[in-house]
Design a protein around this motif. Structure first.
Motif, PDB file in Angstrom:
ATOM      1  N   ARG B 234       0.803  -1.214   0.000  1.00  0.00           N
ATOM      2  CA  ARG B 234       0.000   0.000   0.000  1.00  0.00           C
ATOM      3  C   ARG B 234       0.846   1.279   0.000  1.00  0.00           C
ATOM      4  O   ARG B 234       0.308   2.369   0.066  1.00  0.00           O
ATOM      5  N   ILE B 235       2.177   1.100  -0.066  1.00  0.00           N
ATOM      6  CA  ILE B 235       2.957   2.280  -0.436  1.00  0.00           C
ATOM      7  C   ILE B 235       3.618   2.018  -1.783  1.00  0.00           C
ATOM      8  O   ILE B 235       4.648   2.601  -2.116  1.00  0.00           O
ATOM      9  N   LEU B 246      13.680   1.622  -1.869  1.00  0.00           N
ATOM     10  CA  LEU B 246      13.373   2.118  -0.524  1.00  0.00           C
ATOM     11  C   LEU B 246      14.638   2.414   0.253  1.00  0.00           C
ATOM     12  O   LEU B 246      15.640   1.713   0.104  1.00  0.00           O
ATOM     13  N   PRO B 247      14.584   3.435   1.066  1.00  0.00           N
ATOM     14  CA  PRO B 247      15.693   3.649   1.996  1.00  0.00           C
ATOM     15  C   PRO B 247      15.648   2.562   3.070  1.00  0.00           C
ATOM     16  O   PRO B 247      14.802   2.622   3.968  1.00  0.00           O
ATOM     17  N   GLU B 250      15.608   3.241   6.891  1.00  0.00           N
ATOM     18  CA  GLU B 250      14.378   3.730   7.492  1.00  0.00           C
ATOM     19  C   GLU B 250      13.297   2.668   7.574  1.00  0.00           C
ATOM     20  O   GLU B 250      12.331   2.797   8.306  1.00  0.00           O
ATOM     21  N   ARG B 254       9.759   0.432  10.403  1.00  0.00           N
ATOM     22  CA  ARG B 254       8.410   0.341   9.859  1.00  0.00           C
ATOM     23  C   ARG B 254       7.907  -1.073   9.670  1.00  0.00           C
ATOM     24  O   ARG B 254       6.719  -1.270   9.411  1.00  0.00           O
TER      25      ARG B 254
ATOM     26  N   GLY C 872      -4.903   5.571   3.362  1.00  0.00           N
ATOM     27  CA  GLY C 872      -5.270   4.776   2.198  1.00  0.00           C
ATOM     28  C   GLY C 872      -6.409   5.423   1.434  1.00  0.00           C
ATOM     29  O   GLY C 872      -6.444   5.401   0.201  1.00  0.00           O
ATOM     30  N   PHE C 884       1.082   7.416  -0.878  1.00  0.00           N
ATOM     31  CA  PHE C 884       2.206   6.516  -0.598  1.00  0.00           C
ATOM     32  C   PHE C 884       3.152   7.152   0.413  1.00  0.00           C
ATOM     33  O   PHE C 884       3.597   6.509   1.362  1.00  0.00           O
ATOM     34  N   ARG C 887       1.592   7.332   3.865  1.00  0.00           N
ATOM     35  CA  ARG C 887       1.625   6.010   4.503  1.00  0.00           C
ATOM     36  C   ARG C 887       3.039   5.670   4.996  1.00  0.00           C
ATOM     37  O   ARG C 887       3.229   5.137   6.080  1.00  0.00           O
ATOM     38  N   TRP C 888       3.981   5.968   4.143  1.00  0.00           N
ATOM     39  CA  TRP C 888       5.389   5.698   4.486  1.00  0.00           C
ATOM     40  C   TRP C 888       5.741   6.436   5.776  1.00  0.00           C
ATOM     41  O   TRP C 888       6.362   5.899   6.685  1.00  0.00           O
ATOM     42  N   GLU C 889       5.257   7.647   5.856  1.00  0.00           N
ATOM     43  CA  GLU C 889       5.498   8.448   7.038  1.00  0.00           C
ATOM     44  C   GLU C 889       4.823   7.808   8.252  1.00  0.00           C
ATOM     45  O   GLU C 889       5.385   7.735   9.338  1.00  0.00           O
ATOM     46  N   MET C 891       4.022   4.739   8.654  1.00  0.00           N
ATOM     47  CA  MET C 891       4.554   3.421   9.000  1.00  0.00           C
ATOM     48  C   MET C 891       5.653   3.537  10.056  1.00  0.00           C
ATOM     49  O   MET C 891       5.885   2.621  10.826  1.00  0.00           O
ATOM     50  N   THR C 909      12.860  10.128   4.233  1.00  0.00           N
ATOM     51  CA  THR C 909      13.080  10.158   2.806  1.00  0.00           C
ATOM     52  C   THR C 909      11.765   9.927   2.073  1.00  0.00           C
ATOM     53  O   THR C 909      10.872   9.291   2.594  1.00  0.00           O
ATOM     54  N   GLN C 910      11.665  10.431   0.909  1.00  0.00           N
ATOM     55  CA  GLN C 910      10.456  10.224   0.124  1.00  0.00           C
ATOM     56  C   GLN C 910      10.496   8.872  -0.570  1.00  0.00           C
ATOM     57  O   GLN C 910      11.549   8.368  -0.925  1.00  0.00           O
ATOM     58  N   VAL C 911       9.336   8.283  -0.726  1.00  0.00           N
ATOM     59  CA  VAL C 911       9.254   7.107  -1.585  1.00  0.00           C
ATOM     60  C   VAL C 911       8.544   7.555  -2.860  1.00  0.00           C
ATOM     61  O   VAL C 911       8.110   8.698  -2.973  1.00  0.00           O
ATOM     62  N   ARG C 912       8.410   6.625  -3.775  1.00  0.00           N
ATOM     63  CA  ARG C 912       7.859   7.057  -5.061  1.00  0.00           C
ATOM     64  C   ARG C 912       6.391   7.455  -4.929  1.00  0.00           C
ATOM     65  O   ARG C 912       5.700   6.988  -4.037  1.00  0.00           O
ATOM     66  N   GLU C 922      -5.988   1.919  -4.904  1.00  0.00           N
ATOM     67  CA  GLU C 922      -6.111   2.307  -3.498  1.00  0.00           C
ATOM     68  C   GLU C 922      -7.516   2.806  -3.167  1.00  0.00           C
ATOM     69  O   GLU C 922      -8.065   2.498  -2.124  1.00  0.00           O
TER      70      GLU C 922
END
Lengths: 276, 517, 1054
Positions: B234-235, B246-247, B250, B254, C872, C884, C887-889, C891, C909-912, C922
């Motif tokens: 979901r990301i 992905l980093p 980090e 998670r 979501g 995205f 959500r990454w944040e 998580m 960091t940013q994801v795509r 979604e």
């Protein structure tokens, strides 16, 4: 006490009379029927070969099982009950009802009389069995001797079921074993057979058995004749009450002659008057 | 990407193992059927999956059925917990059946689909066989039940002179097993597994090729926690390639620790912990005789010799066993093989000899024996097998010895025990069973009194004049297994004092069924 | 002591003379999973065997008695029915039978007590219950049938003495003879016991079935009860079939004559008849110092002033007088008053309601404000008010808003007290699926096979019975197991399984209910149900009040509230109907633009609307009733349409028939018409017609209907109707059987259908908000409703953490022409995995300040999954990050750790970024709908689709043109009404297209037909009369895989 004697006693080199009473195992097993114990001078022998002569189905096995119930240690030692070649299918429910634990039961089927006797001997002398049941029409002197010896060695009963009265229908089932077709028709036996049975009696008493009994059923009792026992003499036949749980025909008979004058149903009209 | 460079691994995924085994069996049956002209195997009609029903229905008319050639039959294995097809054969695929299809839609698509229930135990068992065989060619094996084996290749490369010759040998070995598989190589176990499961199987030592193949592999096939797989999806992270963007540092905050470890293994940053498979060594001994022997009893001293060696072997390992196999090599005929079983675990020569001697009496050889061998496939540590039938120590050895003796002389099926079955039908209430080690004590189920000690296997018409003394007891049941009875039972007595159990049928016919002994 | 029965002294019953026999211990299948016969079968069989009487003594229940009573009454069987109940107490089995009404009340009380003590479905008898028993006869079966050890004997004796102390001569010993193994000893023991303690013995078969042939079924039930296979029951089942009603001469050989005579005498002493149960109405509903008649008159007059402010015309006045007279004659005043009281309460609480049912559509009910159906609009209904000669009880169901019905229920409980109020039961019976499953399990068929059978048997297939279908699926009906299977399933269908609570039928009485009927616990806490269901209550002429829940009323009320809020207009159902039929609204209905409307929104209704073209209220009444499986199966739809369109001549075989059928063009459409026809054309009496009505309702259950066939046909031929006409009518009645729809209900539903259509036409945005906030209800998903709303030019705004509430909202705004316009702001209720309490917390905190970032939300300490769900759903879009990255944040667990809390945003960091496709996926995953994207639109934009016609463009193509459509398969129906046809609805971004697939095409293209999620259909466009467009499918192409391609494509572009 004399010190030397004392020393000897400690080394257990001296036999005392008191010893005898302690050490000697009880030689007999009480049957639970005083009159039977009486004729058997105390009860069944502790081990050995027992010959039971009876018509099939008069309660012969149930008599044995009720006696065996008296040797309590079988529960603890978990010794085996071995049935070799019963003439028909052995019924598990019957055994459970007579307190034979099925996990201590071994059922052996053999191809021939030789195999049967071999198995019986193995079982008897193994020391692992409480009792071994075999059904055989006749046994030779040497065979009996072997089995008796094995049974004494293994401290076990080897029970020889010797059934006389068999129904004609059965010969269809296992013809090879019951070659003597002796059809008992409506209780009449012919003269010739009677004489042979006396001869046989004679032959039987010569066999090296620990005990030989003949059993007949008479109404609600068993009629037992001791043909042979190691100690004591032949005695008159005796009657004992049926030794097994017997739930008979009480109601059926009563019902037939039921008379209804005992009690008449009486109810009032259940109503307020009853309330008072 | 940084791989654990020390090792190259191959992951063998047997993707339709159970189906392969079933088809092999059916093929075998088919050959046997063709020989004996008696078809007793699989059942008829399109509904075939309804074993429960059809097997019962067609037991009578079995013989009229014809068995189709196995390769024509669409066949699938169903995972009944998920109600999905998990293995599908080629014929079924052609008919549009797909993996993971539901049962209902599958049967609508293809009505003659033959279905089998998935049983991972069968597969787990079988990969041990495969591993045992592969062990002959390669040393470091890891079992991944139910359906995979992992090979460590690195230390074999020198031996075989490179990956290609090594893989050729392994391939040949696998071909003999007659099973389908997907194989993939990689520098980490996890990566090899992912490749194999995603059907990206290539055997290569080239890091570049491996990496390329890994890119599109879905993460859902990895060991990462399902929860984390969903989170990542979901990301937008759903395939291996996404993971690399992905980093990673980090990521640790998670996902679960387990998932993180898997990811690290996958990326080759961490080595997987594996347990290598150790096949149990069999005992096998072969003795050539000094002179040929044709009489079986003359063989006993030689056998004793063999057994002495064997018992020494066991003694050293503090082990014993339940079964051994003797093979006799005859001069002009095929060798004869016999197995000997003991009820209780033994190792001493006299104990085995006792059992062997009884059976040997019956064995006749076609031509003189020039050699014999003793094989033991499985033995156990001595202390393991102590529980047995009899709690009481004093008699149990005697009892077990007696049973072994009786069984070897008379045959195993001649010595049995009895079980009481709660059923109203008298013919069903006793069951002869083989003697089991762990006998459950007789349950306290209530029994009926007034039941005879001996029952006729087949009741016969009554030909005896008797008096009824108790009854009737009506037994009218058993319709569900096609063995119904409808009888009025009575206890009766003949003038001789014989008590018998008789019954009357609704047609007023009387039968004799038992004796109150 | 001289005892007497009915005043005649018994002089001599020495057992020489056989007096007769009565079965006093007998369980029907209302002792669930223990009895093997219906109560009806038991009494019929007992009569057939010549018994004097039979007691139905179900275990702690009288649920089956009414069935037996009705059977005897209807067929005038000369056999006495005794009411009783069996109990197991401390291992002892007792049966109480009721000689008098007092005893009956006592028995009901005991059952109620025992039931109320235990959880649903169980009971717990206490010593006190037995002690307090003053009137019942007690039949005792001593424990120890299997085994009688000494201590059991002692226990029995002590218990007997205790029983004797309380029951005195009312205690009897039951002698059961089933010919089982140890029975003779047990019987002998019982006899001894009776002699010792001087207790009379009565003979009994303790029957569990009416006939020996039920033994397999009974054993099957026992296996179901034990949760195992029959073969595993061992001896815990019946050894034979003696537990049945047995012929007298057999009984004579089994029991002493005296025991049989005792049973007979005991039965003679029982005089209670179910007929004695009379219902007493609660008194509170009548005003003081007034008779019910007077009070009802007062209320009606008051209502007239409100409903007819302009005054009454003479015909309506006459009708009112006629109705009031009828009510008085039948003494139904209390019933109307009770309902009036309930609706008054609802009014006071502003709860929307609507009455329906035969009595509801009377002018009296209109005046009492029970219904909003204006009698002037439906004057035609007047005559069909309560019919005296039909003798059926008045029927008024009142629907309330589904979210607020509970308030009404609580009001009833509070007003009448729990002792006097309980819900009627619904007897839940085995139906095909449950029967198949349970029988299968008990026969050892494995569960996956059963699932397979159940899924693949089409019960609607009239051409092929389920028995034959099972054969096709692999169970040979001729094989032994197949035969048993089918046979047992056939028998089990219709067997009661458990008592459940009726949807809303209340029984309210003047005195405590438990003196009338036992009350037991329902599954819902604090709910109680009586042991009888609706039919039983009718049989005993007891009245029930139906308080039902209806989702559409909630939706309408919410719409009304919104009108008030945004337009400052107060409006009600009655006001809308008073406006008269609005042609604009009907125009919309005729176009089948009815998504979301009440009753006329289904696919079948929608395809009928353009053909039927309703133009007035009564057309809607017909429309609602006609699209039911009943009329369609009875072949009535097409003649009706033909006649309406003037293609077929309307003719009536007689004037009487014309009277009945005129309003529906000579075609019977409503249930009432069928009943009336039976009366006027076949000469049924009122009572018979009522039986017919009930038989129609329960046709599936017991095939009752066939009994009426002969009577109907001979009755009609005698009255000079042709036999063919009679046969057709009977067929139509059978067709009605399962689904028959009464006009009286249709009339009320039509009002709601019209009101919802009116709202949708005039206030579409508002209507959708009301509807969406009342879900779940109706046919359509949120997604489909939103699509439809957009098609009606309603702007839809996505969920937003700073703007959305729990419910959907109506947002006014000015459009570019400065006109006021309304949009729908989606509510957070559509976000999956979000709890209502979390949303409330979000709203509460937001009231003071808007959220600025995710950190602000973290501080609410909501469950982690909740924030993930919101992310979501893209509810955080206002924070400027795509989902995205949000959500990454989220998580990241660091900021949640105590040490780092409040440290501020943790930079990561940013994801795509999510692609369009990702967003679509979604959207569907988290809310079930996508406001901005449609998969078809996206596929089309990505140029992945072949040429196709959009749904909205279909109308541009001529009839019979060859076209191809593509869409998401949103609905797949194979209604039993149209044999061999499947309707598929394909949804694209412009609308829905309707595809018809013939069975043959479907079979040939199974793969695509079964699996496709996105489907291309090449076929022929067919435009029927009324402009209904269908695509008749030729080729089906599964395009589902394109979604994957879209994903790949989307990735390549990022």
């Amino acid at each position: 006490m004399n010190p030397i004697l004392h020393d000897l006693h400690n080394k257990q080199w001296v036999w005392t009379a008191a010893h005898a009473k302690q050490q000697q195992p009880k030689q007999t097993l009480a049957t639970g029927f005083p009159s039977l114990d009486n004729v058997l001078t105390g009860g069944f022998p502790r081990a050995g070969m027992i010959h039971l002569n009876s018509p099939l189905g008069c309660g012969e096995v149930r008599l044995m099982l009720s006696v065996l119930r008296n040797c309590k240690q079988s529960k603890q030692t978990q010794k085996l009950f071995v049935f070799i070649d019963p003439p028909f299918e052995l019924n598990a429910e019957f055994l459970v009802a007579h307190n034979i634990p099925l996990e201590q039961l071994i059922l052996v089927n053999t191809q021939s009389s030789e195999e049967c006797l071999w198995s019986a001997e193995q079982c008897a002398k193994s020391g692992a069995c409480e009792a071994v049941f075999i059904w055989q029409p006749s046994l030779k002197h040497i065979q009996v001797k072997k089995l008796e010896h094995a049974a004494l060695q293994g401290e076990c009963y080897c029970i020889w079921m010797h059934n006389e009265g068999l129904l004609s229908g059965q010969s269809l089932q296992k013809p090879e074993k019951y070659t003597r077709k002796k059809y008992v028709s409506r209780g009449k036996k012919c003269q010739g057979e009677l004489t042979t049975s006396i001869d046989k009696q004679q032959a039987l008493s010569n066999l090296p058995l620990s005990l030989s009994l003949s059993i007949k059923r008479e109404l609600d009792e068993l009629n037992i004749t001791v043909n042979k026992q190691k100690i004591g003499w032949a005695q008159k036949p005796i009657n004992i009450p049926l030794p097994f749980i017997n739930r008979t025909n009480r109601l059926l008979k009563r019902q037939l002659k039921y008379s209804s004058n005992n009690k008449v149903l009486s109810i009032k009209r259940a109503s307020s008057e009853h309330n008072r | 990407m940084q791989f654990d460079t020390r090792s190259l691994w191959i992951y063998l995924h047997f993707n339709r193992l159970q189906l392969d085994l079933i088809e092999a069996n059916v093929a075998l049956d088919h050959v046997l059927d063709a020989d004996s002209h008696a078809s007793t195997s699989s059942n008829k009609l399109k509904g075939t999956k309804h074993n429960a029903i059809t097997q019962q229905t067609n037991s009578s008319d079995n013989k009229q059925q014809t068995v189709r050639v196995t390769s024509d039959i669409p066949r699938a294995v169903v995972d009944t917990t998920a109600n999905k097809l998990c293995q599908v054969n080629q014929v079924a695929l052609k008919k549009g059946i797909k993996l993971n299809m539901g049962l209902a839609s599958a049967s609508l698509l293809c009505s003659d689909l033959q279905l089998h229930e998935y049983n991972p135990d069968i597969e787990s068992q079988h990969i041990i066989n495969i591993a045992d065989y592969l062990y002959l060619f390669t040393s470091d094996l890891v079992l991944a039940p139910p359906n995979a084996i992992i090979l460590r290749v690195q230390n074999m490369l020198d031996l075989y002179g490179g990956l290609t010759p090594y893989w050729l040998v392994i391939q040949q070995a696998l071909n003999k097993q007659n099973v389908h598989y997907v194989a993939a190589s990689s520098f980490s176990v996890q990566a090899a597994k992912l490749l194999a499961l995603s059907n990206q199987g290539v055997i290569t030592g080239s890091r570049k090729n491996i990496e390329k193949a890994l890119q599109p592999c879905p993460l859902s096939l990895t060991d990462i926690d399902t929860k984390d797989i969903q989170k990542l999806a979901r990301i937008g992270v759903s395939v291996f390639a996404d993971l690399t963007t992905l980093p990673i540092a980090e990521l640790a905050n998670r996902v679960s620790r387990y998932s993180m470890q898997t990811i690290n293994e996958l990326l080759g940053k961490q080595a997987s912990k594996v347990k290598f498979y150790q096949p149990l060594p069999h005992y096998h001994d072969y003795i050539e005789l000094l002179y040929e022997i044709s009489l079986s009893d003359k063989l006993l001293p030689v056998i004793r010799l063999c057994l002495n060696k064997f018992s020494e072997f066991l003694l050293l390992r503090n082990a014993h066993c339940l079964s051994i196999e003797l093979q006799f090599f005859q001069r002009d005929h095929h060798p004869k093989t016999y197995s000997f079983n003991s009820i209780r675990p033994i190792y001493k020569t006299p104990d085995w000899l006792d059992i062997i001697a009884l059976k040997l009496e019956k064995i006749e050889f076609e031509s003189p024996v020039y050699a014999l061998s003793l094989t033991c496939k499985q033995y156990d540590k001595a202390e393991v097998a102590n529980d047995d039938m009899f709690a009481n120590k004093s008699t149990h050895v005697a009892a077990l010895t007696l049973l072994s003796r009786l069984q070897s002389k008379l045959g195993k099926n001649k010595v049995n025990s009895l079980k009481f079955v709660e059923d109203f039908r008298p013919g069903n209430s006793s069951k002869t069973t083989s003697i089991q080690k762990h006998h459950s004590a007789t349950a306290a189920s209530p029994v009926f009194h007034d039941r005879p000690g001996l029952l006729l296997n087949r009741p016969t018409p009554l030909q005896l004049e008797v008096e009824l003394i108790k009854g009737p007891e009506r037994i009218q049941t058993g319709w569900w297994d096609d063995n119904p009875i409808n009888r009025d039972y009575y206890i009766a007595q003949s003038s001789d004092g014989q008590q018998v159990w008789i019954y009357k049928t609704p047609e007023q016919n009387w039968f004799l069924h038992g004796f109150f002994i | 002591m001289v005892s007497s029965f009915n005043g005649k002294p018994i002089t001599n019953t020495t057992g020489e003379v056989f007096l007769g026999f009565a079965e006093l211990v007998c369980q029907s299948n209302f002792t669930f999973l223990q009895g093997g016969s219906h109560p009806e079968e038991l009494v019929r069989q007992a009569y057939f065997l010549g018994y004097d009487a039979i007691a139905i003594t179900d275990e702690c229940s009288v649920a089956g008695v009414v069935r037996a009573y009705t059977e005897i009454n209807q067929n005038h069987l000369p056999i006495k029915l005794i009411v009783g109940s069996k109990f197991v107490f401390n291992g002892q089995t007792l049966t109480f039978i009721c000689p008098t009404k007092k005893a009956y009340k006592e028995c009901c009380r005991i059952i109620t007590n025992a039931r109320r003590r235990a959880i649903k479905g169980e009971y717990e008898l206490s010593e006190w219950d037995i002690k307090s028993c003053k009137y019942c006869f007690c039949l005792w079966q001593p424990a120890g049938e299997q085994k009688l050890p000494e201590n059991q004997q002692a226990e029995n004796k002590a218990f007997a003495i205790w029983l004797q102390k309380h029951f005195k001569e009312r205690l009897f010993l039951v002698a059961k003879r089933w010919l089982t193994a140890n029975e003779l000893d047990y019987l002998a023991y019982c006899q001894t016991l009776s002699e010792q303690l001087n207790i009379a013995v009565v003979a009994s078969s303790c029957a569990l079935m009416h006939e020996v042939s039920r033994q397999p079924l009974l054993q099957c039930l026992q296996a179901i009860d034990a949760g195992c296979e029959i073969s595993q029951l061992g001896r815990a089942t019946l050894a034979n079939s003696e537990a049945s009603l047995r012929p007298l001469n057999k009984l004579k050989t089994l029991y002493p004559l005296e025991w049989l005579n005792n049973a007979c005498l005991l039965a003679k002493g029982c005089e209670f008849n179910m007929q004695e149960l009379a219902y007493e109405y609660p008194a509170e509903v009548v005003a003081k110092n007034m008779t019910p008649t007077e009070y009802l008159r007062v209320l009606v007059e008051k209502g007239i002033k409100k409903r007819f402010p302009e005054g009454l015309n003479s015909s309506i006045r006459a009708t009112i007088e006629k109705e009031l007279l009828l009510i008085k004659e039948q003494s139904y005043e209390h019933f109307f008053l009770t309902i009036h009281d309930i609706v008054k309460f609802a009014q006071s609480k502003n709860i929307l309601y609507q009455g329906r049912g035969s009595a509801a559509n009377s002018v009296v009910c209109y005046c009492l404000e029970i219904t909003a159906v204006d009698p002037r609009q439906i004057s035609v209904l007047f005559e069909r008010f309560i019919s005296k000669e039909r003798n059926e009880p008045p029927d008024i169901d009142v629907d309330f808003e589904h979210e607020r019905r509970e308030e009404v229920i609580q009001y009833i409980y509070q007003k009448y007290g729990r002792q006097r109020t309980a819900l009627a039961a619904t007897v839940v019976c085995y139906r095909f699926k449950s029967a198949l499953r349970e029988v299968g399990k008990s026969l050892g068929v494995n569960a996956t096979d059963l699932d397979f059978f159940i899924k693949n048997v089409n019960r609607r297939d009239r051409a092929l019975s389920w028995q034959s279908q099972l054969g096709e699926l692999g169970i040979e009906p001729e094989s032994s197991i197949g035969n048993k299977f089918v046979h047992l399933v056939e028998q089990l269908i219709g067997f009661p399984r458990h008592l459940s609570q009726h949807v809303g039928g209340f029984v309210i009485s003047a005195g405590p209910l438990y003196e009338l009927v036992p009350v037991e616990n329902a599954a819902m806490p604090a709910r109680t149900v009586i042991q009888w269901d609706k039919d039983d209550l009718e049989s005993l002429k007891l009245l029930k009040v139906d308080v039902l829940a209806l989702g559409m009323l909630t939706a309408i009320r919410k719409s009304f509230d919104l009108i008030k809020l945004h337009y400052e207009q107060s409006i009600s159902i009655a006001e809308i109907t008073k406006l008269g039929d609005d042609p604009q609204v009907y125009k919309q209905i005729c176009k089948a633009d009815t998504v979301g409307l009440f009753q006329i929104e289904s696919r079948a209704q929608m395809s009928m609307l353009p053909r039927l073209k309703p133009k007035c209220y009564y057309d809607l009444v017909v429309q609602i009733a006609i699209v039911r499986p009943g009329p369609i199966q009875g072949d009535m739809v097409h003649p009706f349409l033909k006649r309406r369109d003037g293609l077929e001549k309307v003719s009536y075989p007689s004037e009487a028939v014309k009277q009945v059928l005129e309003r529906t063009m000579g075609v019977p459409i409503f249930q009432e018409q069928v009943i009336q026809l039976a009366m006027v054309a076949a000469g049924f009496t009122g009572g018979e017609a009522d039986h017919l009505r009930r038989a129609m309702a329960s046709w599936k259950k017991n095939g009752e209907l066939n009994k009426f066939r002969q009577k109907l046909i001979s009755g009609m031929t005698q009255r000079n109707y042709s036999e063919a006409y009679a046969e057709r009518l009977f067929e139509q009645i059978c067709g009605f059987g399962e689904y028959g729809f009464p006009e009286s209900h249709s009339a009320s539903f039509a009002v709601l259908a019209y009101v919802s259509a009116w709202l949708k036409h005039y206030y579409p945005a508002l209507f959708y908000v009301g509807l969406l906030n009342s879900l779940p209800m109706g046919f359509y998903t949120v997604s489909q409703l939103i699509q439809d709303a957009k098609r009606h030019q309603v702007n839809v705004l996505p969920v937003c953490i700073n703007h959305s509430n729990y419910d959907h909202q109506l947002i006014p705004s000015k459009n570019r022409y400065r006109q006021l316009e309304y949009s729908i702001r989606l509510g957070l209720r559509i976000v999956k995995g979000l709890k209502k309490s979390s949303i409330e917390q979000i709203e509460k905190t937001r009231a003071s300040q808007h959220y600025e970032d995710t950190q602000a939300l973290r501080q609410l300490n909501l469950p982690r999954s909740c924030l993930q769900a919101l992310a979501g759903a893209n509810a955080f879009a206002c924070f400027g990050k795509d989902r995205f990255n949000t959500r990454w944040e989220l998580m990241d667990e660091m900021p949640d750790l105590p040490l780092f809390q409040g440290v501020g945003t943790h930079q990561s960091t940013q994801v795509r970024q999510a692609s369009l496709f990702d967003n679509l996926v979604e959207d569907y995953a988290s809310t079930g709908l996508s406001v901005n994207h449609h998969p078809i639109e996206m596929l089309s934009q990505a140029k992945l689709l072949p040429k196709f016609v959009c749904a909205k463009d279909l109308s541009r193509y001529p009839h019979q043109s060859l076209i191809s459509v593509i869409g998401v398969v949103s609905c797949k129906q194979s209604p039993g009404t149209a044999a061999g046809v499947t309707f598929i609805t394909l949804e694209d971004h412009t609308g829905n297209s309707n595809v018809v697939i013939w069975q043959r095409s479907a079979r040939a293209q199974k793969k695509a037909y079964l699996n496709a999620k996105i489907l291309q259909v090449n076929g022929i466009l067919e435009r029927g009369n009324g402009g209904v467009e269908h695509v008749i499918a030729g080729k089906l192409i599964d395009l589902t895989h394109l979604l994957g391609r879209l994903d790949v494509k989307a990735r390549q572009f990022r």
